[in-house]
Design a protein around this motif. Structure first.
Motif, PDB file in Angstrom:
ATOM      1  N   GLU A  93     -45.565 -68.796  51.652  1.00  0.00           N
ATOM      2  CA  GLU A  93     -44.578 -67.823  51.177  1.00  0.00           C
ATOM      3  C   GLU A  93     -43.981 -68.233  49.827  1.00  0.00           C
ATOM      4  N   ILE A  94     -43.807 -69.532  49.638  1.00  0.00           N
ATOM      5  CA  ILE A  94     -43.215 -70.021  48.385  1.00  0.00           C
ATOM      6  C   ILE A  94     -44.222 -69.848  47.237  1.00  0.00           C
ATOM      7  N   TYR A  99     -43.803 -69.903  43.167  1.00  0.00           N
ATOM      8  CA  TYR A  99     -43.242 -71.256  42.996  1.00  0.00           C
ATOM      9  C   TYR A  99     -44.164 -72.317  43.585  1.00  0.00           C
ATOM     10  N   ARG A 102     -43.493 -75.914  44.367  1.00  0.00           N
ATOM     11  CA  ARG A 102     -42.721 -76.217  45.566  1.00  0.00           C
ATOM     12  C   ARG A 102     -43.411 -75.691  46.826  1.00  0.00           C
ATOM     13  N   VAL A 104     -45.244 -75.385  50.274  1.00  0.00           N
ATOM     14  CA  VAL A 104     -44.883 -76.161  51.467  1.00  0.00           C
ATOM     15  C   VAL A 104     -45.864 -77.324  51.691  1.00  0.00           C
ATOM     16  N   PRO A 287     -39.594 -78.147  37.938  1.00  0.00           N
ATOM     17  CA  PRO A 287     -41.011 -78.425  37.683  1.00  0.00           C
ATOM     18  C   PRO A 287     -41.762 -77.089  37.605  1.00  0.00           C
TER      19      PRO A 287
ATOM     20  N   LEU B 232     -37.582 -72.700  55.313  1.00  0.00           N
ATOM     21  CA  LEU B 232     -37.622 -72.432  53.867  1.00  0.00           C
ATOM     22  C   LEU B 232     -36.254 -72.281  53.222  1.00  0.00           C
ATOM     23  N   ARG B 255     -34.063 -71.214  49.166  1.00  0.00           N
ATOM     24  CA  ARG B 255     -35.464 -71.642  49.053  1.00  0.00           C
ATOM     25  C   ARG B 255     -35.853 -71.813  47.575  1.00  0.00           C
ATOM     26  N   PRO B 256     -36.886 -72.615  47.293  1.00  0.00           N
ATOM     27  CA  PRO B 256     -37.369 -72.733  45.910  1.00  0.00           C
ATOM     28  C   PRO B 256     -37.682 -71.338  45.342  1.00  0.00           C
ATOM     29  N   GLY B 257     -37.213 -71.095  44.153  1.00  0.00           N
ATOM     30  CA  GLY B 257     -37.414 -69.779  43.542  1.00  0.00           C
ATOM     31  C   GLY B 257     -36.365 -68.764  43.939  1.00  0.00           C
ATOM     32  N   PHE B 277     -32.658 -79.624  39.393  1.00  0.00           N
ATOM     33  CA  PHE B 277     -33.973 -79.449  38.765  1.00  0.00           C
ATOM     34  C   PHE B 277     -35.050 -79.262  39.830  1.00  0.00           C
ATOM     35  N   PHE B 278     -35.081 -80.175  40.798  1.00  0.00           N
ATOM     36  CA  PHE B 278     -36.166 -80.127  41.781  1.00  0.00           C
ATOM     37  C   PHE B 278     -35.945 -79.047  42.849  1.00  0.00           C
TER      38      PHE B 278
END
Lengths: 340, 340
Positions: A93-94, A99, A102, A104, A287, B232, B255-257, B277-278
């Motif tokens: 999903e990410i 992304y 990141r 999973v 990143p 997530l 979640r990322p994004g 950042f991460f």
């Protein structure tokens, strides 16, 4: 095989390393055609990032697929491939949200070390993108940039929402910042302001599309930029350094409601909440999900719309990697390409 | 006229204040029909924000226009108006981009103090929006929320990009957080998770559209949320407190994004750059540009699509303002409405 190993600050050696082999059925083994030294490799080189044991180096790469695992479907032996500095399945999903860094199942390619003759790339289908065919030799440096430095500058420009009608400022005149300029130009920015004090970098920035050069840093730089922008600041600011000063310069250079895209790996940064709150800016970065952009970037390079390989101003055989690091550390080179 | 003045921590008095008069030709004088106590008024009330001298209080208001300056064109005497807590010209480049709280001519209404019988509103044309006619008495509390608390919760939801298919989490169960829930529901969010330990607030959150209630805070709250979201985190998180703990809870819940919309006025917050950042999240917030949303919010209230006035669970005459502050400070009330 031969590969670069960092033994401690300033101590870069090219050594015999074990040949990589397929570990997971989703792996590919590639013969590395070209690799390079990243600005982020200088953090451990300078001892800012500590490591207790020798570390294989490198996370940017292009090459030819030698072998794939049983479950690899879209990548095959003989393909010329470009990959991201994070392995990703590109299906979770990410990843689907764009992304991939990141994912999973993300794995850091830096832990594998691509400044070497060969490399094992995990999750090959989700990480690697094959070029339309074997590239002309002249395209290889540009394809290599797509692996990280171009993808990162591009993400900085996208995160900063660079686009038509926008004034974009770029903090940092290293290879990422310079390719942020190129990205902003491609994305249609109206005005592109780069902060730089180095003649060679100013020249390349101009070639990539910068319209204005500012020579001050920190709050003096912010003042210069505000003078250029009717007191308001830029719509979009790409941050490509990662220090407290550069982050605050980026935030203060951005007009209220504007966007900061920050891609310099943060070191010792603490953002003051009150100032950030009242700044009213958007902040996004991290990143770069390079895999999101790879198909588009390879296309732009393949049809010669962009020539990001110009950031390489030093090319060395892999065996001379130590000099490649030194030249970047001493700012004699913007970016070093290594030929295994 | 009578108005609220804060003399020091915990010392709220209702006193005679000078009647406001037109100072600039762009001003309007309004007779305040209803005002209220903001969560942010509790910062100076609790002595967290220091002030050396007595301060008039209040920045949320609805009322009837008594008089306008010579240059006011769209607002006229007799109009029932709702205004933002920042005066704005609504014509500058920043306003046109939707960031009226950072208008180049912005003035803080809090310095004027609307917990009073009358108030001078600068830049009347750009700050005030007239309702379609005199409102029913039952609509007045809801219209009052549009002046700040609803507009702020709404901005939090917009900044967090709440929308169809999204899981939205809300950190903070005060009036802003609760109206963030309402906003997320209106914007079409699929799932709305609120962190709350108070039965009355949980109930109102559910009425406003929350689908899930979590009772843990900080990293325990993050863990609970991750369990709800397949590990997530939420797509969108509205931060409506302003402390270090609440900001980190919001960032770690995303979640990322994903997107954090932060509208709690930051106090003593320092965001760690590396973690940010991460995290790969988007961060946007600050003082809500309420004026951007006023026409839409007035419309939704006028046609009774939303009833945000339910956040007022205490209504007092202006003269009893001190009790209104105390009740909110002691969490006996979510939000106090004052009738001058």
């Amino acid at each position: 095989m031969r590969g670069v190993v960092l033994h401690g600050p300033g101590d870069v050696r090219v050594e015999d390393r074990a040949d990589p082999r397929i570990v997971q059925p989703t792996d590919a083994i590639i013969r590395v055609t070209a690799a390079c030294v990243c600005g982020s490799d200088l953090w451990p080189y300078r001892g800012v990032d500590k490591s207790d044991e020798p570390a294989p180096m490198g996370h940017e790469y292009v090459g030819v697929v030698e072998q794939v695992g049983d479950q690899v479907k879209t990548i095959k032996a003989g393909d010329f491939v470009v990959g991201s500095f994070f392995a990703s399945d590109n299906t979770c999903e990410i990843c689907q949200a764009g992304y991939q860094s990141r994912c999973v199942h993300a794995e850091l390619i830096g832990a594998i070390g691509t400044q070497a003759q060969y490399a094992r790339i995990p999750l090959a289908d989700g990480t690697l993108v094959a070029t339309p065919g074997p590239p002309d030799a002249g395209l290889v440096p540009s394809l290599l940039t797509a692996s990280d430095v171009l993808g990162t500058g591009w993400f900085g420009a996208v995160a900063a929402e660079a686009g038509p009608g926008k004034t974009v400022a770029v903090v940092g005149d290293g290879a990422v910042g310079l390719l942020g300029v190129l990205a902003a130009r491609q994305l249609g920015a109206e005005r592109i302001v780069v902060f730089s004090r180095h003649a060679d970098r100013q020249e390349l920035a101009t070639e990539f599309g910068a319209t204005d050069i500012l020579t001050e840093r920190g709050d003096q730089g912010v003042t210069q930029l505000k003078e250029l922008t009717g007191g308001l600041g830029a719509h979009s600011v790409i941050e490509a350094v990662g220090t407290q000063q550069s982050m605050m310069q980026a935030i203060r250079s951005t007009r209220p409601g504007g966007h900061v895209g920050y891609v310099g790996v943060a070191h010792g940064v603490a953002l003051p909440g009150e100032e950030l709150f009242f700044s009213g800016v958007h902040l996004h970065g991290g990143p770069a999900p390079v895999r999101r952009f790879l198909p588009e970037l390879i296309g732009l390079i393949w049809d010669r719309t962009i020539d990001p390989g110009k950031v390489f101003d030093l090319e060395l055989p892999l065996e001379e990697a130590a000099e490649g690091y030194r030249a970047m550390d001493e700012r004699r080179a913007i970016k070093t390409l290594l030929r295994p």
